[in-house]
Design a protein around this motif. Structure first.
Motif, mmCIF file in Angstrom:
data_model
loop_
_atom_site.group_PDB
_atom_site.id
_atom_site.type_symbol
_atom_site.label_atom_id
_atom_site.label_comp_id
_atom_site.label_asym_id
_atom_site.label_seq_id
_atom_site.Cartn_x
_atom_site.Cartn_y
_atom_site.Cartn_z
ATOM 1 N N GLU A 19 0.622 -1.320 -0.132
ATOM 2 C CA GLU A 19 -0.029 0.067 -0.295
ATOM 3 C C GLU A 19 0.979 1.070 -0.018
ATOM 4 O O GLU A 19 1.894 1.355 0.825
ATOM 5 C CB GLU A 19 -0.950 -0.072 1.127
ATOM 6 C CG GLU A 19 -1.908 0.951 1.197
ATOM 7 C CD GLU A 19 -2.915 0.975 0.096
ATOM 8 O OE1 GLU A 19 -3.606 2.105 -0.047
ATOM 9 O OE2 GLU A 19 -3.343 -0.200 -0.155
ATOM 10 N N PRO A 20 0.716 2.045 -1.022
ATOM 11 C CA PRO A 20 1.612 3.389 -0.930
ATOM 12 C C PRO A 20 1.463 4.350 0.211
ATOM 13 O O PRO A 20 0.208 4.276 0.747
ATOM 14 C CB PRO A 20 1.219 4.137 -2.176
ATOM 15 C CG PRO A 20 0.136 3.142 -3.094
ATOM 16 C CD PRO A 20 -0.178 2.313 -1.870
ATOM 17 N N THR A 21 2.548 5.015 0.681
ATOM 18 C CA THR A 21 2.398 5.931 1.762
ATOM 19 C C THR A 21 1.610 7.178 1.410
ATOM 20 O O THR A 21 1.671 7.314 0.117
ATOM 21 C CB THR A 21 3.614 6.161 2.123
ATOM 22 O OG1 THR A 21 4.532 6.749 1.438
ATOM 23 C CG2 THR A 21 4.293 4.844 2.678
ATOM 24 N N LEU A 22 1.316 8.098 2.251
ATOM 25 C CA LEU A 22 0.905 9.319 1.869
ATOM 26 C C LEU A 22 1.705 10.139 1.205
ATOM 27 O O LEU A 22 1.457 10.465 0.220
ATOM 28 C CB LEU A 22 0.452 10.093 3.346
ATOM 29 C CG LEU A 22 0.092 11.558 3.004
ATOM 30 C CD1 LEU A 22 -1.291 11.604 2.184
ATOM 31 C CD2 LEU A 22 -0.395 12.087 4.156
ATOM 32 N N GLU A 23 3.207 10.115 1.514
ATOM 33 C CA GLU A 23 4.156 10.738 0.524
ATOM 34 C C GLU A 23 4.167 10.278 -0.698
ATOM 35 O O GLU A 23 4.528 11.026 -1.780
ATOM 36 C CB GLU A 23 5.523 10.382 1.408
ATOM 37 C CG GLU A 23 6.722 11.638 0.724
ATOM 38 C CD GLU A 23 7.980 11.170 1.336
ATOM 39 O OE1 GLU A 23 8.763 10.539 0.936
ATOM 40 O OE2 GLU A 23 8.080 12.047 2.393
ATOM 41 N N GLN A 24 4.153 8.949 -1.071
ATOM 42 C CA GLN A 24 4.019 8.103 -2.334
ATOM 43 C C GLN A 24 2.919 8.789 -3.149
ATOM 44 O O GLN A 24 2.899 9.142 -4.181
ATOM 45 C CB GLN A 24 4.301 6.725 -2.348
ATOM 46 C CG GLN A 24 5.459 6.215 -1.906
ATOM 47 C CD GLN A 24 5.603 4.739 -1.540
ATOM 48 O OE1 GLN A 24 4.555 4.370 -1.096
ATOM 49 N NE2 GLN A 24 6.425 4.140 -1.884
ATOM 50 N N ARG A 25 1.553 8.836 -2.430
ATOM 51 C CA ARG A 25 0.420 9.279 -3.192
ATOM 52 C C ARG A 25 0.555 10.771 -3.445
ATOM 53 O O ARG A 25 0.161 11.079 -4.702
ATOM 54 C CB ARG A 25 -0.675 9.224 -2.239
ATOM 55 C CG ARG A 25 -1.182 7.619 -2.268
ATOM 56 C CD ARG A 25 -2.456 7.205 -1.756
ATOM 57 N NE ARG A 25 -2.591 7.642 -0.447
ATOM 58 C CZ ARG A 25 -2.464 6.618 0.507
ATOM 59 N NH1 ARG A 25 -2.182 5.443 0.247
ATOM 60 N NH2 ARG A 25 -2.657 6.897 1.883
ATOM 61 N N LEU A 26 1.011 11.681 -2.576
ATOM 62 C CA LEU A 26 1.473 13.017 -2.997
ATOM 63 C C LEU A 26 2.315 13.085 -4.218
ATOM 64 O O LEU A 26 1.984 13.874 -4.950
ATOM 65 C CB LEU A 26 1.891 13.812 -1.819
ATOM 66 C CG LEU A 26 0.862 13.778 -0.686
ATOM 67 C CD1 LEU A 26 1.654 14.536 0.699
ATOM 68 C CD2 LEU A 26 -0.334 14.599 -1.003
ATOM 69 N N THR A 27 3.337 12.623 -4.042
ATOM 70 C CA THR A 27 4.248 12.539 -5.342
ATOM 71 C C THR A 27 3.872 11.804 -6.531
ATOM 72 O O THR A 27 3.818 12.521 -7.666
ATOM 73 C CB THR A 27 5.496 11.544 -4.783
ATOM 74 O OG1 THR A 27 6.103 12.228 -3.819
ATOM 75 C CG2 THR A 27 6.767 11.558 -6.120
ATOM 76 N N ALA A 28 2.861 10.894 -6.391
ATOM 77 C CA ALA A 28 2.194 10.531 -7.498
ATOM 78 C C ALA A 28 1.162 11.429 -8.338
ATOM 79 O O ALA A 28 1.134 11.703 -9.412
ATOM 80 C CB ALA A 28 1.565 9.159 -7.347
ATOM 81 N N GLY A 29 0.672 12.185 -7.332
ATOM 82 C CA GLY A 29 -0.283 13.104 -7.701
ATOM 83 C C GLY A 29 0.387 14.278 -8.243
ATOM 84 O O GLY A 29 -0.067 14.771 -9.534
ATOM 85 N N GLN A 30 1.803 14.487 -7.932
ATOM 86 C CA GLN A 30 2.485 15.576 -8.585
ATOM 87 C C GLN A 30 2.903 15.108 -9.924
ATOM 88 O O GLN A 30 2.787 16.132 -11.007
ATOM 89 C CB GLN A 30 3.631 15.955 -7.822
ATOM 90 C CG GLN A 30 3.209 16.853 -6.553
ATOM 91 C CD GLN A 30 4.509 16.887 -5.508
ATOM 92 O OE1 GLN A 30 5.156 16.131 -5.328
ATOM 93 N NE2 GLN A 30 4.511 18.054 -4.819
ATOM 94 N N ILE A 31 3.030 13.983 -9.828
ATOM 95 C CA ILE A 31 3.850 13.578 -11.324
ATOM 96 C C ILE A 31 2.492 13.434 -12.465
ATOM 97 O O ILE A 31 2.859 14.120 -13.499
ATOM 98 C CB ILE A 31 4.138 12.089 -11.210
ATOM 99 C CG1 ILE A 31 5.697 12.368 -10.418
ATOM 100 C CG2 ILE A 31 4.386 11.507 -12.629
ATOM 101 C CD1 ILE A 31 6.164 10.744 -10.047
ATOM 102 N N ASP A 32 1.463 13.176 -11.719
ATOM 103 C CA ASP A 32 0.294 12.946 -12.874
ATOM 104 C C ASP A 32 -0.047 14.562 -13.429
ATOM 105 O O ASP A 32 -0.486 14.675 -14.219
ATOM 106 C CB ASP A 32 -0.885 12.483 -12.106
ATOM 107 C CG ASP A 32 -2.103 12.505 -12.984
ATOM 108 O OD1 ASP A 32 -2.406 11.694 -13.851
ATOM 109 O OD2 ASP A 32 -3.171 13.226 -12.476
ATOM 110 N N ALA A 33 0.118 15.549 -12.294
ATOM 111 C CA ALA A 33 -0.377 16.766 -12.767
ATOM 112 C C ALA A 33 0.673 17.384 -13.990
ATOM 113 O O ALA A 33 0.157 18.096 -14.787
ATOM 114 C CB ALA A 33 -0.202 17.885 -11.657
ATOM 115 N N VAL A 34 1.941 16.960 -13.797
ATOM 116 C CA VAL A 34 2.960 17.408 -14.568
ATOM 117 C C VAL A 34 2.602 16.840 -15.998
ATOM 118 O O VAL A 34 2.638 17.581 -17.048
ATOM 119 C CB VAL A 34 4.515 17.116 -14.047
ATOM 120 C CG1 VAL A 34 5.514 17.344 -15.267
ATOM 121 C CG2 VAL A 34 4.741 18.067 -12.832
#
Length: 125
Positions: free
Chosen positions: A1-16
């Motif tokens: 299960e991804p950590t909160l930090e990993q989910r936030l990073t994934a969200g930033q990558i998705d936005a870019v």
């Protein structure tokens, strides 16, 4: 299960990706030396003469592996062929690549680089 930090990073990558369509990563597990080594490896392959290239495993479109001669592939069939030649491989975890006719050590370098990219992609995505 991804950590909160990993989910936030994934969200930033998705936005870019959504805004720009690409991103440039550094310090993700593939060094400039790794890239230099694989580029030199590819230069050795593509420097082979036509007679030597004829001995390479032929491109198999069903598997997307093997050697494609210059200007024989086109992603858009309504346009002229792409001005490139290529040698495609797949993960050795799922497929046995055919390196017949390639320069000595070519397969080891290609698969080592693939492994590093695959490991980085699993960490990042």
């Amino acid at each position: 299960e991804p950590t909160l930090e990993q989910r936030l990073t994934a969200g930033q990558i998705d936005a870019v990706f959504r805004r720009h369509g690409f991103l440039y990563l550094t310090d993700f597990g593939v060094s400039e030396e790794d890239v230099r080594v694989v580029f030199n490896n590819m230069k050795r392959l593509f420097a082979l003469n036509d007679e030597e290239k004829a001995k390479l495993s032929k491109f198999d479109p069903r598997m997307n592996t093997g050697f494609s001669k210059f200007a024989t592939e086109a992603l858009n069939t309504l346009r002229p062929p792409d001005l490139k030649e290529s040698f495609n491989i797949r993960s050795r975890k799922h497929y046995t690549n055919d390196y017949t006719g390639t320069p000595e050590g070519f397969g080891d370098v290609a698969e080592s680089f693939w492994d590093k990219l695959e490991e980085a992609s699993r960490r990042l995505f």
